[in-house]
Design a protein around this motif. Structure first.
Motif, PDB file in Angstrom:
ATOM      1  N   PHE A 240       7.773  -0.402  -1.833  1.00 40.68           N
ATOM      2  CA  PHE A 240       6.364   0.005  -1.786  1.00 40.68           C
ATOM      3  C   PHE A 240       5.554  -0.755  -2.826  1.00 40.68           C
ATOM      4  O   PHE A 240       4.460  -1.251  -2.546  1.00 40.68           O
ATOM      5  CB  PHE A 240       6.265   1.515  -2.017  1.00 40.68           C
ATOM      6  CG  PHE A 240       4.861   2.057  -1.911  1.00 40.68           C
ATOM      7  CD1 PHE A 240       4.197   2.067  -0.699  1.00 40.68           C
ATOM      8  CD2 PHE A 240       4.204   2.559  -3.030  1.00 40.68           C
ATOM      9  CE1 PHE A 240       2.905   2.576  -0.578  1.00 40.68           C
ATOM     10  CE2 PHE A 240       2.920   3.062  -2.937  1.00 40.68           C
ATOM     11  CZ  PHE A 240       2.275   3.068  -1.703  1.00 40.68           C
ATOM     12  N   GLU A 241       6.096  -0.878  -4.037  1.00 46.14           N
ATOM     13  CA  GLU A 241       5.402  -1.632  -5.083  1.00 46.14           C
ATOM     14  C   GLU A 241       5.363  -3.121  -4.749  1.00 46.14           C
ATOM     15  O   GLU A 241       4.360  -3.793  -5.028  1.00 46.14           O
ATOM     16  CB  GLU A 241       6.103  -1.418  -6.432  1.00 46.14           C
ATOM     17  CG  GLU A 241       5.485  -2.193  -7.585  1.00 46.14           C
ATOM     18  CD  GLU A 241       4.089  -1.734  -7.974  1.00 46.14           C
ATOM     19  OE1 GLU A 241       3.372  -2.503  -8.648  1.00 46.14           O
ATOM     20  OE2 GLU A 241       3.721  -0.600  -7.596  1.00 46.14           O
TER      21      GLU A 241
ATOM     22  N   ALA B  26       4.072  18.425  -3.014  1.00 40.34           N
ATOM     23  CA  ALA B  26       3.092  18.753  -4.056  1.00 40.34           C
ATOM     24  C   ALA B  26       3.224  17.804  -5.236  1.00 40.34           C
ATOM     25  O   ALA B  26       2.223  17.335  -5.799  1.00 40.34           O
ATOM     26  CB  ALA B  26       3.272  20.197  -4.516  1.00 40.34           C
ATOM     27  N   GLY B  27       4.468  17.495  -5.615  1.00 40.26           N
ATOM     28  CA  GLY B  27       4.684  16.588  -6.733  1.00 40.26           C
ATOM     29  C   GLY B  27       4.116  15.207  -6.477  1.00 40.26           C
ATOM     30  O   GLY B  27       3.462  14.616  -7.345  1.00 40.26           O
ATOM     31  N   GLN B  28       4.341  14.689  -5.263  1.00 36.67           N
ATOM     32  CA  GLN B  28       3.805  13.367  -4.948  1.00 36.67           C
ATOM     33  C   GLN B  28       2.286  13.376  -4.886  1.00 36.67           C
ATOM     34  O   GLN B  28       1.632  12.402  -5.268  1.00 36.67           O
ATOM     35  CB  GLN B  28       4.388  12.865  -3.621  1.00 36.67           C
ATOM     36  CG  GLN B  28       3.953  11.464  -3.228  1.00 36.67           C
ATOM     37  CD  GLN B  28       4.353  10.397  -4.235  1.00 36.67           C
ATOM     38  OE1 GLN B  28       5.234  10.620  -5.072  1.00 36.67           O
ATOM     39  NE2 GLN B  28       3.716   9.244  -4.171  1.00 36.67           N
ATOM     40  N   SER B  29       1.709  14.474  -4.409  1.00 35.46           N
ATOM     41  CA  SER B  29       0.239  14.570  -4.406  1.00 35.46           C
ATOM     42  C   SER B  29      -0.316  14.531  -5.819  1.00 35.46           C
ATOM     43  O   SER B  29      -1.348  13.913  -6.074  1.00 35.46           O
ATOM     44  CB  SER B  29      -0.210  15.872  -3.709  1.00 35.46           C
ATOM     45  OG  SER B  29      -0.110  15.751  -2.317  1.00 35.46           O
TER      46      SER B  29
ATOM     47  N   LEU C 198       8.451   2.091 -10.557  1.00 34.97           N
ATOM     48  CA  LEU C 198       9.084   3.342 -10.970  1.00 34.97           C
ATOM     49  C   LEU C 198       8.108   4.517 -10.988  1.00 34.97           C
ATOM     50  O   LEU C 198       8.520   5.672 -10.904  1.00 34.97           O
ATOM     51  CB  LEU C 198       9.727   3.171 -12.346  1.00 34.97           C
ATOM     52  CG  LEU C 198      10.871   2.149 -12.404  1.00 34.97           C
ATOM     53  CD1 LEU C 198      11.412   2.038 -13.825  1.00 34.97           C
ATOM     54  CD2 LEU C 198      11.987   2.517 -11.438  1.00 34.97           C
ATOM     55  N   THR C 199       6.819   4.241 -11.066  1.00 38.51           N
ATOM     56  CA  THR C 199       5.827   5.320 -11.034  1.00 38.51           C
ATOM     57  C   THR C 199       5.873   6.062  -9.700  1.00 38.51           C
ATOM     58  O   THR C 199       5.623   7.276  -9.649  1.00 38.51           O
ATOM     59  CB  THR C 199       4.420   4.752 -11.263  1.00 38.51           C
ATOM     60  OG1 THR C 199       4.342   4.265 -12.605  1.00 38.51           O
ATOM     61  CG2 THR C 199       3.340   5.822 -11.078  1.00 38.51           C
ATOM     62  N   PHE C 200       6.189   5.366  -8.627  1.00 43.85           N
ATOM     63  CA  PHE C 200       6.285   6.021  -7.322  1.00 43.85           C
ATOM     64  C   PHE C 200       7.710   6.456  -6.999  1.00 43.85           C
ATOM     65  O   PHE C 200       7.908   7.404  -6.241  1.00 43.85           O
ATOM     66  CB  PHE C 200       5.767   5.081  -6.226  1.00 43.85           C
ATOM     67  CG  PHE C 200       4.284   4.848  -6.293  1.00 43.85           C
ATOM     68  CD1 PHE C 200       3.402   5.802  -5.827  1.00 43.85           C
ATOM     69  CD2 PHE C 200       3.773   3.688  -6.840  1.00 43.85           C
ATOM     70  CE1 PHE C 200       2.036   5.612  -5.897  1.00 43.85           C
ATOM     71  CE2 PHE C 200       2.405   3.477  -6.912  1.00 43.85           C
ATOM     72  CZ  PHE C 200       1.531   4.438  -6.437  1.00 43.85           C
ATOM     73  N   LEU C 201       8.706   5.784  -7.567  1.00 46.17           N
ATOM     74  CA  LEU C 201      10.098   6.124  -7.271  1.00 46.17           C
ATOM     75  C   LEU C 201      10.554   7.388  -7.983  1.00 46.17           C
ATOM     76  O   LEU C 201      11.052   8.333  -7.345  1.00 46.17           O
ATOM     77  CB  LEU C 201      11.005   4.949  -7.662  1.00 46.17           C
ATOM     78  CG  LEU C 201      12.506   5.230  -7.710  1.00 46.17           C
ATOM     79  CD1 LEU C 201      13.019   5.637  -6.338  1.00 46.17           C
ATOM     80  CD2 LEU C 201      13.270   4.022  -8.243  1.00 46.17           C
ATOM     81  N   VAL C 202      10.425   7.433  -9.304  1.00 46.61           N
ATOM     82  CA  VAL C 202      11.023   8.515 -10.092  1.00 46.61           C
ATOM     83  C   VAL C 202      10.473   9.895  -9.711  1.00 46.61           C
ATOM     84  O   VAL C 202      11.260  10.833  -9.494  1.00 46.61           O
ATOM     85  CB  VAL C 202      10.869   8.241 -11.603  1.00 46.61           C
ATOM     86  CG1 VAL C 202      11.314   9.451 -12.420  1.00 46.61           C
ATOM     87  CG2 VAL C 202      11.682   7.009 -11.994  1.00 46.61           C
TER      88      VAL C 202
END
Length: 510
Positions: free
Chosen positions: A175-176, A423-426, A407-411
């Protein structure tokens, strides 16, 4: 420090799951991951068009006059509230949209959110290409923001849930990589269209955003839903098993299926994910989904993403050279993204966070020092020093691109259990959009006032966030998402919070 800040995942790493990376999982993740191109294209295109004289003359004539005025400080030529509103309005729209997207993703699936996001993004692109006044430009930005709110919320979830645990880092980092490719495409296009003497090259730049959006929208029609969502929605374990077998290339998927069913049962019991994520037992996840995207933006990366051409023009490079310099920095970032995909599941998340953090600290300090010594309020910087700034910025974006970027989107997606994952991803996307808005809205004004000191401020924040990762983020590589709670129970700090909560629950049962 011997605090046990580093807690590694179990050596086996995949929780006893069988399987490999199949062509089917690669194809589905390429289609879904292409949604990152939308975000990247917008980040790259906005900075490029705002450095084009023809665009400024049409919509921001005051900024154009400042550029021609020798009495205006070099650091203040692009300081315009209206210009920053154009750049950053997208992110407020995205922030609001992603909160609605959470409910859509949870109830109707990850694929539906991708379809909504892609469609709205196409509509926004049309308004951008046809704009004749500032309100039309702002409508373009708002629609793009709504589209990105849906795609950025759903795609990282989709990638993490489709990927085998032992390769989840590499696949999610796609994605990154797509974001970098989007920025690179935008920078190359800006460099090409600025040469059009008719002065309407910016229309091509803004309208071409519809191309990657159309690819995602059409592709999403044919994508399968994730096994997690199939079980969560209607409990169809047979359909989920068949899909898992196709994704993993093996019939031995019972262990993974059992974990998905168990996670789904917990998810069904949790009817209010935004309320649940504030419970004490989810305190580690809440802290990370807030802090990681918050710190991501305080690296100063989006200053490079949408103000790089403006910055390079500020230090003395010409219009075409400034756009070409942005292409060079993005090529470095794209190469670093590929490196991250190759090493993230081997070396782990923490090491990349820490090494990338140190690299960015040194880069920001170097840029600040060069500007403080060699770039004054009037006159141009010596070309050799201008190119030294460019090289240092390449080192900076590379450090971000193999660490905090992917890593901001993965972790956050892998540490959140299914019942709070949407909810966490939002929250992650909302914080990214909020902080991007704040940085975009304030950077040019701050640069005008504290000048080279801006980069020392970014360096200080990177020091703080690197220390936070070292102390409070455990390693999560190769651990199945359904078994992720183990890492918090063994962490020197979080076990005090999670362990106490589990003891209370046991007492209540007794």
């Amino acid at each position: 420090m011997a605090m046990g800040a580093s807690v590694d995942a179990p050596a086996a790493g995949s929780g006893g799951y069988s399987g490999r990376v199949t062509p089917f999982v690669v194809l589905t993740c390429i289609v879904a991951g292409s949604g990152g191109i939308l975000f990247g294209y917008d980040l790259g295109i906005s900075g490029g068009v705002t450095s084009m004289d023809s665009f400024l003359k049409t919509f921001f004539p005051e900024v154009y006059r400042h550029k021609q005025d020798s009495n205006v400080s070099n650091y203040c030529q692009f300081d315009s509230e209206l210009l920053t509103v154009f750049t950053s309005s997208l992110y407020i729209a995205g922030l609001i949209a992603t909160l609605f997207a959470s409910s859509v993703t949870r109830r109707f699936g990850r694929r539906v959110s991708m379809l909504i996001g892609g469609t709205v993004f196409i509509a926004g692109s049309a308004f951008g290409g046809a704009a004749v006044n500032v309100p039309m430009l702002l409508l373009n930005r708002i629609l793009l923001g709504i589209g990105l709110g849906f795609t950025n919320q759903s795609i990282p979830l989709y990638l993490s849930e489709m990927a085998p645990p032992q390769y989840r880092g590499a696949i999610n980092n796609g994605f990154e990589l797509s974001i970098s490719i989007g920025i690179l495409i935008a920078n190359i296009l800006n460099y090409c269209v600025v040469k059009l003497t008719a002065g309407w090259g910016w229309r091509i730049s803004l309208s071409m955003a519809a191309v990657p959006a159309a690819f995602l929208t059409i592709g999403a029609i044919f994508l399968p839903e994730t096994p997690s969502f199939i079980i969560q929605r209607d409990g169809d374990t047979d359909k989920a098993r068949a899909l898992l077998q196709k994704l993993r290339g093996t019939t031995s998927v019972q262990n993974e299926l059992d974990d998905l069913v168990s996670a789904s049962n917990l998810s069904r019991a949790a009817k209010y994910p935004f309320r649940n994520i504030f419970k004490r037992k989810y305190r580690p996840q809440l802290a990370m989904v807030l802090l990681i995207p918050f710190f991501n933006q305080l690296t100063g990366i989006n200053v490079m993403n949408f103000y790089a051409p403006v910055m390079f023009r500020t230090i003395g490079l010409k219009e075409s050279a400034s756009l070409l310099s942005s292409v060079v920095t993005r090529l470095c970032a794209t190469f670093a993204n590929i490196v991250a995909m190759l090493v993230v599941d081997r070396f782990g998340r923490r090491k990349l966070f820490l090494v990338g953090g140190i690299q960015m600290i040194l880069s920001q300090l170097a840029v600040g020092a060069i500007l403080a010594a060699k770039f004054k309020d009037d006159g141009l910087m010596d070309k050799d020093y201008a190119f030294l700034v460019l090289i240092t910025m390449c080192v900076f974006v590379a450090g971000f691109a193999w660490s905090w970027g992917p890593l901001t989107f993965l972790v956050p997606t892998e540490i959140c259990p299914l019942e709070i994952r949407s909810a966490g991803q939002s929250i992650v996307v909302a914080v990214v959009f909020l902080m991007t808005f704040v940085i975009g809205q304030t950077f040019l004004a701050v640069l005008c006032r504290i000048k080279s000191g801006t980069f020392f401020v970014f360096a200080a924040w990177i020091c703080v966030m690197t220390l936070v990762v070292y102390l409070f983020l455990p390693e999560t590589k190769k651990l199945p998402m359904e078994q992720m709670e183990q890492v918090w129970r063994r962490h020197w700090f979080w076990k005090k919070i999670v362990g106490e909560e589990e003891d209370k629950e046991e007492e209540e049962k007794d």
